[in-house]
Enzyme design. Structure first.
Site, PDB file in Angstrom:
ATOM      1  N   GLY A  14       0.707  -1.260   0.059  1.00 49.98           N
ATOM      2  CA  GLY A  14      -0.231   0.056   0.113  1.00 49.98           C
ATOM      3  C   GLY A  14       1.369   1.431  -0.063  1.00 49.98           C
ATOM      4  CB  THR A  15       4.175   2.843  -1.032  1.00 53.67           C
ATOM      5  OG1 THR A  15       4.570   1.837  -1.978  1.00 53.67           O
ATOM      6  CG2 THR A  15       4.978   1.600  -0.085  1.00 53.67           C
ATOM      7  CG  ASN A  16       1.375   2.736  -5.842  1.00 49.22           C
ATOM      8  OD1 ASN A  16       2.246   4.236  -6.285  1.00 49.22           O
ATOM      9  ND2 ASN A  16       2.022   2.137  -6.172  1.00 49.22           N
ATOM     10  CB  ILE A  95      -7.477  -9.800 -14.087  1.00 50.89           C
ATOM     11  CG1 ILE A  95      -5.439  -9.212 -14.259  1.00 50.89           C
ATOM     12  CG2 ILE A  95      -8.044  -9.198 -15.498  1.00 50.89           C
ATOM     13  CD1 ILE A  95      -5.345  -9.999 -15.618  1.00 50.89           C
ATOM     14  CG  LEU A  96     -11.037  -5.516 -11.278  1.00 49.38           C
ATOM     15  CD1 LEU A  96     -10.929  -4.004 -11.390  1.00 49.38           C
ATOM     16  CD2 LEU A  96     -12.449  -5.607 -10.388  1.00 49.38           C
ATOM     17  CG  HIS A 112       2.022  -1.806 -14.874  1.00 47.90           C
ATOM     18  ND1 HIS A 112       1.895  -2.797 -14.802  1.00 47.90           N
ATOM     19  CD2 HIS A 112       2.975  -2.422 -16.189  1.00 47.90           C
ATOM     20  CE1 HIS A 112       2.328  -3.901 -15.386  1.00 47.90           C
ATOM     21  NE2 HIS A 112       3.608  -3.272 -16.580  1.00 47.90           N
TER      22      HIS A 112
HETATM   23  C1  GAR Z   1       3.691  -0.706  -7.525  1.00 46.09           C
HETATM   24  O1  GAR Z   1       4.588  -1.015  -7.920  1.00 46.09           O
HETATM   25  C2  GAR Z   1       2.615  -0.806  -8.557  1.00 46.09           C
HETATM   26  O2  GAR Z   1       3.257  -0.368  -9.858  1.00 46.09           O
HETATM   27  C3  GAR Z   1       2.682  -2.205  -8.677  1.00 46.09           C
HETATM   28  O3  GAR Z   1       2.824  -3.611  -7.856  1.00 46.09           O
HETATM   29  C4  GAR Z   1       3.514  -3.155  -6.762  1.00 46.09           C
HETATM   30  C5  GAR Z   1       2.408  -2.226  -5.107  1.00 46.09           C
HETATM   31  O4  GAR Z   1       3.276  -1.883  -4.553  1.00 46.09           O
HETATM   32  N1  GAR Z   1       1.745  -2.832  -9.509  1.00 46.09           N
HETATM   33  C6  GAR Z   1       1.303  -3.739 -10.577  1.00 46.09           C
HETATM   34  O5  GAR Z   1       2.059  -4.449 -10.651  1.00 46.09           O
HETATM   35  C7  GAR Z   1       0.182  -4.127 -11.122  1.00 46.09           C
HETATM   36  N2  GAR Z   1       0.279  -4.651 -12.244  1.00 46.09           N
HETATM   37  P1  GAR Z   1       2.683  -0.970  -3.626  1.00 46.09           P
HETATM   38  O6  GAR Z   1       0.894  -1.917  -2.474  1.00 46.09           O
HETATM   39  O7  GAR Z   1       3.340  -0.361  -2.480  1.00 46.09           O
HETATM   40  O8  GAR Z   1       1.620   0.065  -3.710  1.00 46.09           O
END
Ligand code: GAR
Length: 204
Positions: A14-16, A95-96, A112
């Site tokens: 969940g850093t994003n 995937i939805l 992504h």
């Molecule tokens: C992030 O790097 C995101 O871009 C990627 O997973 C990670 C999640 O990190 N998403 C994908 O690969 C989707 N195809 P987070 O949970 O720390 O945000």
């Protein structure tokens, strides 16, 4: 002006999500409000981040919903109840289906961790994307924020940011650089762009 109501879907660290929470707190998401976090993994640390930020968080497990159809039906019910305008996939590793995505044209965003159309589509997620970039030997990678449609990683691109691959990079060091230099900046920016668009559309 009423803000666009945002739901963030997560599966992991969940850093994003944190970048979005911080952006809202710091006034960088003036057109949107994060109202809901949904996780498809009970152990996702993102749930703790939501709790700390005081955002209602729900865990929905596909197996408890009797499969993908039931899972998406439960999601739809939740989104309707919370009157969600914009969905953000922030590390959501599921995937939805088209049945779901077609209900929200240009209202679902995904981040992504590569420059689409490189290293994207089915099987390219999380650390695997960076492993593939290193295995190929690219010198530049990056991140993309795009709208979600029925094609995995195939919707219209909103923002991209290039990031250098450095000698000696591991998938982990590359992932971290792509997050710091690209994802955590692009995702809040894109969220604000679309939220502002939603508000503008209401006023017209
Ligand atoms: C992030 O790097 C995101 O871009 C990627 O997973 C990670 C999640 O990190 N998403 C994908 O690969 C989707 N195809 P987070 O949970 O720390 O945000």
């Amino acid at each position: 002006m009423l803000k666009a109501r945002i739901a963030v879907f997560v599966s992991g660290g969940g850093t994003n999500l944190q970048a979005l929470i911080d952006a809202e707190k710091n006034g960088l998401l003036p057109s949107g409000h994060i109202c809901l976090v949904v996780s498809n993994k009970a152990e996702a640390y993102a749930l703790e981040r939501a709790r700390q930020a005081g955002i209602p968080a729900v865990t929905l497990l596909r197996k408890d919903c009797g499969g993908q159809e039931g899972f998406e039906a439960a999601l739809l019910q939740l989104l309707e109840r919370e009157k969600i305008d914009l969905i953000i996939l922030a590390g959501f590793m599921s995937i939805l289906s088209e049945n779901f995505t077609c209900r929200f044209p240009e209202r679902i965003l995904n981040v992504h961790p590569s420059l689409i159309p490189s290293f994207c589509g089915k099987g390219f997620y999380g650390l695997h994307v960076h492993e593939a970039a290193l295995a190929y030997g690219v010198k530049v990678t990056g991140a993309t924020v795009h709208f979600v449609n029925e094609i995995p990683d195939g919707g219209r691109i909103l923002l991209q940011q290039a990031v250098s691959v450095l000698p000696g990079d591991s998938p982990e060091t590359l992932q971290r650089r792509v997050m710091e230099q690209a994802e955590w900046k692009l995702l809040p920016q894109a969220a604000e762009m679309v939220a502002a668009e939603i508000i503008k559309g209401r006023a017209e």
